[in-house]
Design a protein around this motif. Structure first.
Motif, PDB file in Angstrom:
ATOM      1  N   TYR A  39     -11.735 -13.151  -8.794  1.00  0.00           N
ATOM      2  CA  TYR A  39     -10.797 -12.669  -8.225  1.00  0.00           C
ATOM      3  C   TYR A  39     -11.407 -11.590  -7.105  1.00  0.00           C
ATOM      4  O   TYR A  39     -12.383 -10.982  -7.413  1.00  0.00           O
ATOM      5  CB  TYR A  39     -10.172 -11.807  -9.361  1.00  0.00           C
ATOM      6  N   LYS A  40     -10.701 -11.511  -6.003  1.00  0.00           N
ATOM      7  CA  LYS A  40     -11.326 -10.630  -4.820  1.00  0.00           C
ATOM      8  C   LYS A  40     -10.549  -9.627  -4.632  1.00  0.00           C
ATOM      9  O   LYS A  40     -10.985  -8.402  -4.308  1.00  0.00           O
ATOM     10  CB  LYS A  40     -11.398 -11.421  -3.597  1.00  0.00           C
ATOM     11  N   SER A  41      -9.239  -9.821  -4.485  1.00  0.00           N
ATOM     12  CA  SER A  41      -8.449  -8.758  -4.210  1.00  0.00           C
ATOM     13  C   SER A  41      -6.910  -8.702  -4.615  1.00  0.00           C
ATOM     14  O   SER A  41      -6.452 -10.001  -4.597  1.00  0.00           O
ATOM     15  CB  SER A  41      -8.171  -8.397  -2.592  1.00  0.00           C
ATOM     16  N   PRO A  42      -5.966  -7.923  -4.999  1.00  0.00           N
ATOM     17  CA  PRO A  42      -4.795  -8.338  -5.608  1.00  0.00           C
ATOM     18  C   PRO A  42      -3.596  -8.570  -4.600  1.00  0.00           C
ATOM     19  O   PRO A  42      -3.799  -8.233  -3.515  1.00  0.00           O
ATOM     20  CB  PRO A  42      -4.431  -6.640  -6.303  1.00  0.00           C
ATOM     21  N   GLU A  70      -7.805 -21.463  -2.547  1.00  0.00           N
ATOM     22  CA  GLU A  70      -7.867 -20.159  -2.002  1.00  0.00           C
ATOM     23  C   GLU A  70      -6.585 -19.677  -2.131  1.00  0.00           C
ATOM     24  O   GLU A  70      -5.487 -20.224  -1.561  1.00  0.00           O
ATOM     25  CB  GLU A  70      -8.603 -20.195  -0.379  1.00  0.00           C
ATOM     26  N   ILE A  71      -6.331 -18.298  -2.549  1.00  0.00           N
ATOM     27  CA  ILE A  71      -5.087 -17.765  -2.519  1.00  0.00           C
ATOM     28  C   ILE A  71      -5.242 -16.567  -1.769  1.00  0.00           C
ATOM     29  O   ILE A  71      -6.169 -15.726  -1.868  1.00  0.00           O
ATOM     30  CB  ILE A  71      -4.939 -17.332  -3.845  1.00  0.00           C
ATOM     31  N   PHE A  72      -4.447 -16.233  -0.698  1.00  0.00           N
ATOM     32  CA  PHE A  72      -4.383 -15.163   0.357  1.00  0.00           C
ATOM     33  C   PHE A  72      -3.096 -14.347   0.085  1.00  0.00           C
ATOM     34  O   PHE A  72      -2.239 -14.642  -0.321  1.00  0.00           O
ATOM     35  CB  PHE A  72      -4.506 -15.474   1.713  1.00  0.00           C
ATOM     36  N   THR A  73      -3.360 -12.936   0.382  1.00  0.00           N
ATOM     37  CA  THR A  73      -2.374 -11.907   0.235  1.00  0.00           C
ATOM     38  C   THR A  73      -1.367 -12.157   1.370  1.00  0.00           C
ATOM     39  O   THR A  73      -1.971 -13.028   2.471  1.00  0.00           O
ATOM     40  CB  THR A  73      -2.923 -10.457   0.238  1.00  0.00           C
ATOM     41  N   GLU A  74      -0.404 -11.659   1.712  1.00  0.00           N
ATOM     42  CA  GLU A  74       0.560 -11.623   2.558  1.00  0.00           C
ATOM     43  C   GLU A  74      -0.166 -11.151   4.029  1.00  0.00           C
ATOM     44  O   GLU A  74      -0.010 -11.538   5.174  1.00  0.00           O
ATOM     45  CB  GLU A  74       1.767 -11.034   2.268  1.00  0.00           C
ATOM     46  N   LYS A  75      -1.106 -10.217   3.789  1.00  0.00           N
ATOM     47  CA  LYS A  75      -1.919  -9.845   4.974  1.00  0.00           C
ATOM     48  C   LYS A  75      -2.762 -10.774   5.658  1.00  0.00           C
ATOM     49  O   LYS A  75      -3.553 -10.386   6.568  1.00  0.00           O
ATOM     50  CB  LYS A  75      -2.343  -8.535   4.661  1.00  0.00           C
ATOM     51  N   GLY A  76      -3.068 -11.597   4.640  1.00  0.00           N
ATOM     52  CA  GLY A  76      -4.194 -12.838   5.136  1.00  0.00           C
ATOM     53  C   GLY A  76      -5.569 -12.357   4.259  1.00  0.00           C
ATOM     54  O   GLY A  76      -6.696 -13.039   4.702  1.00  0.00           O
ATOM     55  N   ASP A  77      -5.625 -11.320   3.426  1.00  0.00           N
ATOM     56  CA  ASP A  77      -6.744 -11.052   2.683  1.00  0.00           C
ATOM     57  C   ASP A  77      -6.847 -12.232   1.774  1.00  0.00           C
ATOM     58  O   ASP A  77      -5.922 -12.617   1.078  1.00  0.00           O
ATOM     59  CB  ASP A  77      -7.015  -9.813   2.027  1.00  0.00           C
ATOM     60  N   LEU A  78      -8.213 -12.436   1.439  1.00  0.00           N
ATOM     61  CA  LEU A  78      -8.557 -13.463   0.173  1.00  0.00           C
ATOM     62  C   LEU A  78      -8.462 -12.854  -0.926  1.00  0.00           C
ATOM     63  O   LEU A  78      -9.007 -11.868  -1.353  1.00  0.00           O
ATOM     64  CB  LEU A  78     -10.062 -13.912   0.573  1.00  0.00           C
ATOM     65  N   SER A  79      -7.622 -13.395  -1.845  1.00  0.00           N
ATOM     66  CA  SER A  79      -7.307 -13.026  -3.167  1.00  0.00           C
ATOM     67  C   SER A  79      -8.290 -13.454  -4.322  1.00  0.00           C
ATOM     68  O   SER A  79      -8.623 -12.909  -5.164  1.00  0.00           O
ATOM     69  CB  SER A  79      -5.975 -12.895  -3.390  1.00  0.00           C
TER      70      SER A  79
END
Length: 138
Positions: free
Chosen positions: A64-67, A93-102
């Motif tokens: 887990y990298k970011s929520p 790889e799962i990304f947030t809506e802003k494109g941050d790696l989650s």
């Protein structure tokens, strides 16, 4: 290497009291990603099950990298990390809506007969899947 993409709308039921996606829900999203990848390659997992074959998870690693938060959309990217005709490892790889790696993750699977849990050779029993996986893998 082929990479499948699946967009997920984060539902309130998938979050904890902080509005953050509960950690186990990422596993569900990974399954959605695998299903999308298989469909992108021209197959349906349900068809394999009709033939008495299932593909259990034999190992999983997740970091887990970011929520991801309620009200956002997440993007699940899925690919075939490795495949040997018997076992397959999917990468995610799962990304947030802003494109941050989650999340980064892998899941390892083997195809087995549903009634005996004995492994089968995908290459022999499902040659079209085998060929597609060989072409799509990393």
């Amino acid at each position: 290497m082929y990479i499948s993409e699946k967009s997920i709308e984060v539902r309130y039921a998938e979050t904890d009291q902080m509005g953050v996606v509960y950690h186990a829900n990422y596993l569900v999203w990974m399954e959605l990603g695998r299903t999308k990848l298989i469909e992108d390659l021209g197959f349906k997992y349900a068809d394999m099950e009709k033939d008495g074959i299932i593909s259990p998870v034999i190992d999983i690693e997740i970091s887990y990298k970011s929520p991801v938060r309620y009200g956002e959309k997440a993007l699940v990217k899925t690919w075939i990390e490795s495949y040997d005709g018997l076992r397959v490892t999917y990468g995610y790889e799962i990304f947030t809506e802003k494109g941050d790696l989650s999340v980064t993750a892998i899941s390892k699977h083997v195809c087995v007969k549903k009634d005996t849990f004995r492994p089968i050779s995908v290459k022999r029993q499902f040659p079209e899947w085998h060929e597609a996986y060989e072409k799509a893998k990393k």
